[in-house]
Write a protein that holds these residues in place. Structure first.
Motif, PDB file in Angstrom:
ATOM      1  N   MET A  48      31.847  38.815  49.888  1.00  0.00           N
ATOM      2  CA  MET A  48      32.929  37.843  49.739  1.00  0.00           C
ATOM      3  C   MET A  48      32.563  36.811  48.666  1.00  0.00           C
ATOM      4  O   MET A  48      31.495  36.206  48.698  1.00  0.00           O
ATOM      5  CB  MET A  48      33.215  37.154  51.066  1.00  0.00           C
ATOM      6  CG  MET A  48      34.423  36.232  51.026  1.00  0.00           C
ATOM      7  SD  MET A  48      34.911  35.670  52.679  1.00  0.00           S
ATOM      8  CE  MET A  48      35.563  37.197  53.362  1.00  0.00           C
ATOM      9  N   PHE A  49      33.477  36.632  47.731  1.00  0.00           N
ATOM     10  CA  PHE A  49      33.187  35.744  46.601  1.00  0.00           C
ATOM     11  C   PHE A  49      34.503  35.294  45.992  1.00  0.00           C
ATOM     12  O   PHE A  49      35.473  36.046  45.957  1.00  0.00           O
ATOM     13  CB  PHE A  49      32.347  36.494  45.556  1.00  0.00           C
ATOM     14  CG  PHE A  49      32.014  35.691  44.334  1.00  0.00           C
ATOM     15  CD1 PHE A  49      30.975  34.770  44.351  1.00  0.00           C
ATOM     16  CD2 PHE A  49      32.733  35.862  43.165  1.00  0.00           C
ATOM     17  CE1 PHE A  49      30.671  34.033  43.215  1.00  0.00           C
ATOM     18  CE2 PHE A  49      32.434  35.139  42.028  1.00  0.00           C
ATOM     19  CZ  PHE A  49      31.403  34.218  42.051  1.00  0.00           C
ATOM     20  N   PHE A  50      34.545  34.058  45.506  1.00  0.00           N
ATOM     21  CA  PHE A  50      35.738  33.576  44.810  1.00  0.00           C
ATOM     22  C   PHE A  50      35.317  32.596  43.727  1.00  0.00           C
ATOM     23  O   PHE A  50      34.428  31.764  43.938  1.00  0.00           O
ATOM     24  CB  PHE A  50      36.710  32.887  45.773  1.00  0.00           C
ATOM     25  CG  PHE A  50      37.907  32.299  45.079  1.00  0.00           C
ATOM     26  CD1 PHE A  50      38.975  33.107  44.721  1.00  0.00           C
ATOM     27  CD2 PHE A  50      37.937  30.950  44.761  1.00  0.00           C
ATOM     28  CE1 PHE A  50      40.075  32.573  44.059  1.00  0.00           C
ATOM     29  CE2 PHE A  50      39.039  30.406  44.108  1.00  0.00           C
ATOM     30  CZ  PHE A  50      40.104  31.218  43.753  1.00  0.00           C
ATOM     31  N   ALA A  51      35.948  32.706  42.578  1.00  0.00           N
ATOM     32  CA  ALA A  51      35.676  31.766  41.485  1.00  0.00           C
ATOM     33  C   ALA A  51      36.957  31.505  40.705  1.00  0.00           C
ATOM     34  O   ALA A  51      37.772  32.422  40.498  1.00  0.00           O
ATOM     35  CB  ALA A  51      34.613  32.329  40.550  1.00  0.00           C
ATOM     36  N   TYR A  52      37.147  30.263  40.287  1.00  0.00           N
ATOM     37  CA  TYR A  52      38.270  29.867  39.439  1.00  0.00           C
ATOM     38  C   TYR A  52      37.676  29.281  38.172  1.00  0.00           C
ATOM     39  O   TYR A  52      36.953  28.287  38.215  1.00  0.00           O
ATOM     40  CB  TYR A  52      39.140  28.843  40.161  1.00  0.00           C
ATOM     41  CG  TYR A  52      40.180  28.197  39.281  1.00  0.00           C
ATOM     42  CD1 TYR A  52      41.183  28.956  38.688  1.00  0.00           C
ATOM     43  CD2 TYR A  52      40.166  26.820  39.049  1.00  0.00           C
ATOM     44  CE1 TYR A  52      42.145  28.369  37.879  1.00  0.00           C
ATOM     45  CE2 TYR A  52      41.122  26.217  38.249  1.00  0.00           C
ATOM     46  CZ  TYR A  52      42.110  26.995  37.659  1.00  0.00           C
ATOM     47  OH  TYR A  52      43.055  26.415  36.861  1.00  0.00           O
ATOM     48  N   ILE A  53      37.954  29.921  37.030  1.00  0.00           N
ATOM     49  CA  ILE A  53      37.339  29.523  35.755  1.00  0.00           C
ATOM     50  C   ILE A  53      38.460  29.184  34.780  1.00  0.00           C
ATOM     51  O   ILE A  53      38.928  30.048  34.015  1.00  0.00           O
ATOM     52  CB  ILE A  53      36.448  30.654  35.206  1.00  0.00           C
ATOM     53  CG1 ILE A  53      35.514  31.179  36.310  1.00  0.00           C
ATOM     54  CG2 ILE A  53      35.641  30.179  34.005  1.00  0.00           C
ATOM     55  CD1 ILE A  53      34.687  32.370  35.901  1.00  0.00           C
ATOM     56  N   PRO A  62      44.402  31.420  33.534  1.00  0.00           N
ATOM     57  CA  PRO A  62      43.015  31.121  33.938  1.00  0.00           C
ATOM     58  C   PRO A  62      42.401  32.308  34.665  1.00  0.00           C
ATOM     59  O   PRO A  62      43.092  33.045  35.370  1.00  0.00           O
ATOM     60  CB  PRO A  62      43.156  29.917  34.872  1.00  0.00           C
ATOM     61  CG  PRO A  62      44.474  29.313  34.528  1.00  0.00           C
ATOM     62  CD  PRO A  62      45.356  30.453  34.104  1.00  0.00           C
ATOM     63  N   LEU A  63      41.099  32.475  34.507  1.00  0.00           N
ATOM     64  CA  LEU A  63      40.412  33.610  35.111  1.00  0.00           C
ATOM     65  C   LEU A  63      40.064  33.332  36.568  1.00  0.00           C
ATOM     66  O   LEU A  63      39.474  32.297  36.888  1.00  0.00           O
ATOM     67  CB  LEU A  63      39.135  33.932  34.321  1.00  0.00           C
ATOM     68  CG  LEU A  63      38.299  35.095  34.855  1.00  0.00           C
ATOM     69  CD1 LEU A  63      39.076  36.398  34.743  1.00  0.00           C
ATOM     70  CD2 LEU A  63      36.978  35.191  34.096  1.00  0.00           C
ATOM     71  N   PHE A  64      40.454  34.245  37.430  1.00  0.00           N
ATOM     72  CA  PHE A  64      40.056  34.218  38.830  1.00  0.00           C
ATOM     73  C   PHE A  64      39.121  35.400  39.075  1.00  0.00           C
ATOM     74  O   PHE A  64      39.319  36.477  38.525  1.00  0.00           O
ATOM     75  CB  PHE A  64      41.272  34.355  39.759  1.00  0.00           C
ATOM     76  CG  PHE A  64      42.146  33.153  39.820  1.00  0.00           C
ATOM     77  CD1 PHE A  64      41.984  32.211  40.821  1.00  0.00           C
ATOM     78  CD2 PHE A  64      43.146  32.957  38.878  1.00  0.00           C
ATOM     79  CE1 PHE A  64      42.802  31.095  40.879  1.00  0.00           C
ATOM     80  CE2 PHE A  64      43.974  31.852  38.930  1.00  0.00           C
ATOM     81  CZ  PHE A  64      43.803  30.911  39.932  1.00  0.00           C
TER      82      PHE A  64
END
Length: 204
Positions: A48-53, A62-64
């Motif tokens: 499980m991982f999440f990133a908002y760049i 925007p990159l998710f």
């Protein structure tokens, strides 16, 4: 090319899964003698991982990110289960193909990281340029490889040239990866897992 002889890992069992790397991880580790389900691979691999760049944009948006880097789940499972991992690299297409066949000839299923766009068994509407798709080669039949792709309910076949193109693509967006488990090489409840990184090179 070179002559290909038929071979198949008879003891390998196909497993469908919701996520390709988790499915490949569960299949290879289970085949090596350490039973593992896809949900367990997800948990042990900390999938499980999440990133908002916001400063990186793709198609103007925007990159998710909703997943770890390719290979991270497999690596964590191997580490947490104390499964030894070895690595090797190939840049030459012929050597990469021969290396895959050499492992299959030993009766070992091989996990491959490939470009999904070049897989002819994918329905056209599902093909897109994603170079981190995971699947397993478990044999050869004539000029075709026998493929266990976790996205499908049943095994499929893939022409050798198409699989090679999917494995080694240009431009080199990321490295392709091999993962293979040597069945029967156990130490207590541990199995030997081998990962070979195949550096991408120009396509044919």
């Amino acid at each position: 090319g070179y002559a290909m002889s038929d071979t198949v890992v008879q003891s390998f069992r196909h497993m469908q899964s919701a996520h390709c790397e988790r499915g490949v991880t569960a299949s290879l580790v289970t085949h090596a003698g350490v039973p593992l389900s896809e949900p367990m691979a997800f948990g042990i691999g900390a999938g499980m991982f999440f990133a908002y760049i916001p400063f990186v944009r793709l198609h103007g948006l925007p990159l998710f990110s909703f997943r770890m880097l390719p290979g991270a789940i497999f690596g964590r499972v191997a580490r947490e289960r104390r499964i030894p991992v070895r690595r090797a690299k190939f840049r030459d297409q012929r050597k990469a193909a021969e290396g895959l066949d050499r492992i299959l000839d030993k009766g070992v299923p091989v996990g491959l990281q490939v470009g999904a766009f070049w897989l002819p068994f994918f329905p056209p509407r599902l093909r897109f340029h994603f170079n981190a798709h995971n699947l397993i080669a478990y044999g050869r039949n004539g000029d075709d490889y026998l493929i266990s792709d976790p996205c499908f309910s049943h095994p499929v076949t893939c022409p050798a040239r198409a699989l090679l193109k999917a494995r080694i693509t240009a431009p080199a967006a990321i490295r392709a990866r091999w993962r293979f488990a040597e069945a029967g090489q156990h130490l207590a409840d541990q199995a030997t897992i081998v990962i070979a990184d195949v550096a991408t090179a120009g396509a044919n």
